[in-house]
Every structure is written in structure tokens, then in C-alpha cells.
Design a protein around this motif. Structure first.
Motif, short mmCIF file in Angstrom:
data_model
loop_
_atom_site.label_atom_id
_atom_site.label_comp_id
_atom_site.label_asym_id
_atom_site.label_seq_id
_atom_site.Cartn_x
_atom_site.Cartn_y
_atom_site.Cartn_z
N SER A 57 -1.85 -1.23 -2.42
CA SER A 57 -1.93 -0.01 -2.43
C SER A 57 -0.94 0.84 -2.29
O SER A 57 0.27 0.37 -1.74
N SER A 94 -1.30 3.80 -1.28
CA SER A 94 -1.88 4.81 -0.44
C SER A 94 -2.11 3.95 1.00
O SER A 94 -2.47 2.90 0.86
N ASP A 95 -1.90 4.57 2.22
CA ASP A 95 -2.22 4.20 3.47
C ASP A 95 -3.78 3.90 3.54
O ASP A 95 -4.76 4.65 3.01
N THR A 121 -6.53 6.42 4.77
CA THR A 121 -7.19 7.44 3.83
C THR A 121 -7.71 6.71 2.77
O THR A 121 -8.53 7.27 2.17
N LEU A 122 -7.26 5.66 2.12
CA LEU A 122 -7.91 4.67 1.00
C LEU A 122 -9.09 4.09 1.36
O LEU A 122 -10.28 4.04 0.83
N SER A 144 -4.66 10.00 -1.25
CA SER A 144 -5.37 8.57 -1.55
C SER A 144 -6.56 9.07 -2.38
O SER A 144 -7.37 10.02 -2.17
N TRP A 145 -6.92 8.32 -3.24
CA TRP A 145 -8.11 8.41 -4.31
C TRP A 145 -9.21 8.56 -3.46
O TRP A 145 -10.26 9.43 -3.91
N THR A 146 -9.60 8.01 -2.37
CA THR A 146 -11.01 7.80 -1.78
C THR A 146 -11.29 9.17 -0.94
O THR A 146 -12.35 9.47 -0.88
#
Length: 490
Positions: free
Chosen positions: A63, A65-66, A69-70, A400-402
Motif C-alpha cells: 500500500s 497509504s497507511d 486509514t486504508l 487513503s482510498w477507503t
């Protein structure tokens, strides 16, 4: 909802979810938790859960992103690494699917070809190509809503520009999206073309495997070191209940990320100096900084994270090299550069980016009229103008995407409950002539510019803006009025 995969669903579903990746499983979890009476299916074209995290198999896949947050808001990340490897993320998604029961509602080998809306029935008819042990066949399913969770890029192929005389090259040419299983790079000379997130991940991983690696970039990217383990998060997990520690870490990372992004956009020269100083500190005095000095402002393109500074450390130790130049042509032995130098190679990796698509290349019709996504506006970054009962999950480019996916999934559940209470069957965002178009993503990256004609646009009015801000979206999407005068109900 435990029917065998080959059985036809006799009555219309409430929701068809397209894709069993991070977004699709998140959507299923939101529906299970908030709308337990709704019938849904997840249609997944491949034969595994995970989406991106199952598709990409190149060395070092991770990833950017971390994971605080993901990860999903309601499922704490318990792994030690904040910047997680691809297989660990895939296992996390599989666990989420098992816990929610979503795994029982996935139909593998189901590729959605087209979706047609009928206003009289207030239903979508979805045409599906099914691939299984008996071959291929087509079936149709009907649903009240479609949730497109298929991501933003083509699973069939990455972006692959042609290079002069590449057929003359005697070695292998590989795109990271189609990495050969079992490829042994030990002792091989590998040139990785690219400077984005894939390249800065792949190059150190190949060097660790024993390859002699050169990263060949046409122009530099902003790259910064990030700790692979979040020490504060690990400390909080020791002293606080896990859900609380996860929640606090998530908000800490959201707020810090938001602060640095806003600062970079409002004071780009200062942000550029800061990022370059960080890189210089990691690289030491012997590495030429021109390889890490872009000619654009921070966040005009995505900033690349390097876990624990591995790329920098390997450069400083001369375990790999970076070359900034343009390609004149391929040769039997490697690549001839415009400067006159030649890079010898046994393997060339074209980390040249993704091929963006809209709605997973599903063809849409509304009452017999084709929908051109490039001519649509996006309502709150989630729905297409004048297309009823369709939600598209599209995450952030600067975070992050999520974070955005979670908001979108919970929004659909909230919308369904609202419509049920009022006996409503149709929700559609209506565009008015006074809304002016703007690009969907404000990036100068090549993969975004190449897709400008197929991506929907955003508008200049609040409901049509794509904010790229979790805080703004949380207020607007989670707490804003559903019946806001733009979203119309029938």
C-alpha cells in the motif's frame, strides 16, 4: 443468500455490487450492518477476493497509504506494519468478507458487460458473462440499485506505450500488472522504466532479490520516507482497547495528512523545499539531487511514500541506481538513451502506469439511451448526473482510498433506508444548465490526462464538487440532507 453460484436469482435484488475488492467488500459490510433486510450479490469477474491486492503480484507490492486509514472504519488493523504488504491486505479483506458473511454472496467468474435502466419498472437489468468450469455463458440479473466498486483502472492491461525498436531487444519486457509467476531476477540486469509508486516499490524489492537494478525515469517524482511501523499506534494498542486505539490513530493520520496536503497546496514552494530537504537528508551528499527534484508542484501529481526510506538507503549504498533521461530506442542489449548512453539489461520492466476506465468498462443505458460517462457530472463524487439508482465508489487521490469508500458505502445504506421509509423507488441527481464543468481529478499525471474523455466531470456548485477532503465529505455525505434539491426522488 446461500444459493449455488450457477442458480439464477428469481426475483430482483435490492443491490448488485460490482467487484469483490476493498470497496466491494466494504459495501457488503455496510449493507449487512445497516440494511440487514436487503438482498445483494457481489459480481466478481475474477476468481478470488481482493481486487487490486489479488491482481498485482510483482515483488514488494504494498500500500502507498497507511493501514489505519486504508482499513475499514469498523475493522481495526492489527498488523504491525502501518505500510502493509499486498498479501497482508488481501488477507485483511478476506477476513472482513468472512466476518460479515459477504463471502457467501460473491459470484466469482461473473463479468458485468452492460446495465440497462428501465424507468417503468424502476429496475436495472444487468447482463453478465459467466466463466466457470463448463465454459462461458451469459445471464441477466435485475436489481433496484447498482453499486460500482470495480475501481478506476483496467484489469485487462496496464498503460504500455510503444518504444522504438523494442522488438529488437533480446531479453524480457514485463509490465508490473502482468508479472510472471516464479520469475527469478537474481544476478540479472533489470531496468525499471518509471518513477511513480510502482517503480519506487519495485526497485528496492528487486535489489533485495539480488538483481542489478536501474530505475530509468523521464522526470523525477516527489518521494519521501515514511516509517513502516507507527510507534504511537503500537503504544496506544498496548494501553487502550483496540477499537479506541485504532479510531484515535485513524483520526491522527487523517488530520496530519489533511494538514500537510492543504499546506502543500497553499504554499507549494515551501512544501517543495521541505520534501527536497527530507530527501537530501536520506540520500546523503553523494547522490545527485536532480534525480529527486521534480519540475511540478507537490500534489500536482501523487507524492510517493518510501517505507523506512529503503530506496534512499539502497541508493546511498550503491545497491541500485537512478538515471534521469529519455529513451531514444531499444537495442538488442538494452536501451539507448537520448544522451548517447546505453543501459544494458536482461529484463526491462515498464512501470509506465495504469489504463484508467470508468465503471469497469460496463456499458450503461437509461431507457434505451447510451450513457457516456465522460459527459456526466459526478454528484458528491458518488453518483452520475441523470443516471438513476447507481452509486460509484471512487476514493481519494491525496489520501487513503477507503476513507471515501467508507463514506460512500454508508451513504447508500442511509439512502436505501430513507427511500424505504417514504415509499420511494428512484433517486437521481439532476443536472441543471447553470452548472459549469471542471475536470474530475486536478492532476497533471499522464494516466489522468489520458482518461480525461472517459472520466465524469465535476461541477462548480457544492453538490457537484469532488472535494478531495475527508473532513468536508464527512460533513456533506454523512450528515448532509439527502433531499437537497439536486437529488430527486420518485
Amino acid at each position: 443468500m446461500h444459493q449455488q453460484q450457477e442458480q439464477f436469482q428469481p426475483t430482483p435484488l435490492d443491490v448488485i455490487i460490482i467487484g469483490a475488492g476493498l470497496s466491494g467488500i466494504g459495501m457488503a459490510r455496510a449493507l449487512t450492518r445497516r440494511c440487514p433486510d436487503k438482498r445483494y450479490l457481489i459480481l466478481e469477474r475474477r476468481h478470488a477476493i481482493g481486487g487490486t491486492w489479488d491482481l498485482f503480484r510483482y515483488p514488494g507490492i504494498r500500500s502507498d497509504s497507511d493501514m489505519y486509514t486504508l482499513g475499514y472504519a469498523d475493522k481495526p488493523w492489527t498488523g504491525r506494519k502501518a505500510i502493509a504488504d499486498g498479501p497482508d491486505i488481501k488477507r485483511y479483506i478476506e477476513e472482513a468478507a468472512e466476518e460479515s458473511g459477504a463471502v457467501h454472496n460473491i459470484r466469482y467468474g461473473h463479468r458485468v458487460l452492460s446495465a440497462s435502466w428501465d424507468s417503468e419498472q424502476a429496475l436495472w437489468t444487468v447482463r453478465v458473462q459467466i466463466t466457470d468450469g463448463t465454459g462461458q455463458r451469459e445471464e441477466q440479473l435485475q436489481a433496484r440499485f447498482i453499486a460500482s466498486c470495480s475501481g478506476y483502472y483496467s484489469y485487462d492491461e496496464g498503460y504500455r506505450p510503444g518504444f522504438p525498436d523494442e522488438a529488437s531487444f533480446a531479453g524480457q519486457i514485463i509490465h508490473p500488472q502482468a508479472w510472471p509467476e516464479g520469475l527469478d531476477c537474481r544476478g540479472k540486469r533489470v531496468v525499471v522504466i518509471g518513477s511513480g509508486a510502482t517503480a519506487v516499490t519495485l526497485v528496492p524489492a528487486l535489489a533485495r532479490e539480488g538483481a542489478h537494478v536501474t530505475m530509468l525515469q523521464r522526470s523525477p517524482s516527489y518521494v519521501f520516507a515514511r516509517p513502516q511501523v507507527d510507534r504511537l499506534a503500537q503504544g496506544m494498542q498496548k494501553w487502550l482497547p483496540l477499537p479506541l486505539a485504532y479510531h484515535l490513530t485513524r483520526w491522527k493520520n487523517v488530520l496530519l495528512g489533511s494538514f500537510f496536503y492543504r499546506r502543500a497546496r497553499s504554499r507549494p514552494e515551501e512544501a517543495s523545499r521541505y520534501l527536497l530537504q527530507l530527501a537530501q537528508r536520506q540520500l546523503g551528499p553523494d547522490v545527485d539531487m536532480r534525480h529527486f527534484t521534480p519540475d511540478y508542484k507537490p500534489w500536482d501529481q501523487r507524492v510517493c511514500a518510501v517505507p523506512d526510506g529503503d530506496l534512499f538507503h539502497m541508493l546511498r549504498a550503491r545497491q541500485l541506481e537512478v538515471v534521469t533521461d529519455t529513451i531514444e530506442r531499444f537495442t538488442p542489449a538494452g536501451i539507448q538513451l537520448s544522451s548517447g548512453a546505453e543501459l544494458e539489461a536482461d529484463i526491462i520492466v515498464t512501470a509506465t502506469g495504469l489504463k484508467l476506465t470508468a465503471l469497469g468498462e460496463v456499458r450503461l443505458e437509461v431507457d434505451g439511451q447510451p450513457v457516456n460517462t465522460g459527459e456526466c457530472l459526478t454528484y458528491k463524487g458518488m453518483m452520475l448526473s441523470d443516471v438513476p439508482n447507481l452509486i460509484q465508489v471512487f476514493g481519494y487521490t491525496n489520501a487513503s482510498w477507503t476513507l471515501k469508500a467508507d463514506l460512500t458505502c454508508n451513504y447508500l445504506a442511509r439512502l436505501l433506508r430513507y427511500m424505504d421509509r417514504r415509499g420511494l423507488r428512484v433517486a437521481v441527481a439532476r443536472r441543471t444548465p447553470d452548472v459549469q464543468e471542471q475536470p474530475f481529478i486536478d492532476f497533471t499525471s499522464g494516466y489522468v490526462q489520458r482518461a480525461a474523455d472517459i472520466l465524469p466531470k465535476q461541477g462548480d456548485q457544492p453538490a457537484w464538487r469532488v472535494h478531495q477532503s475527508y473532513l468536508k465529505d464527512k460533513l456533506m455525505i454523512q450528515y448532509g440532507e439527502l433531499d437537497d434539491g439536486v437529488l430527486r426522488f420518485q
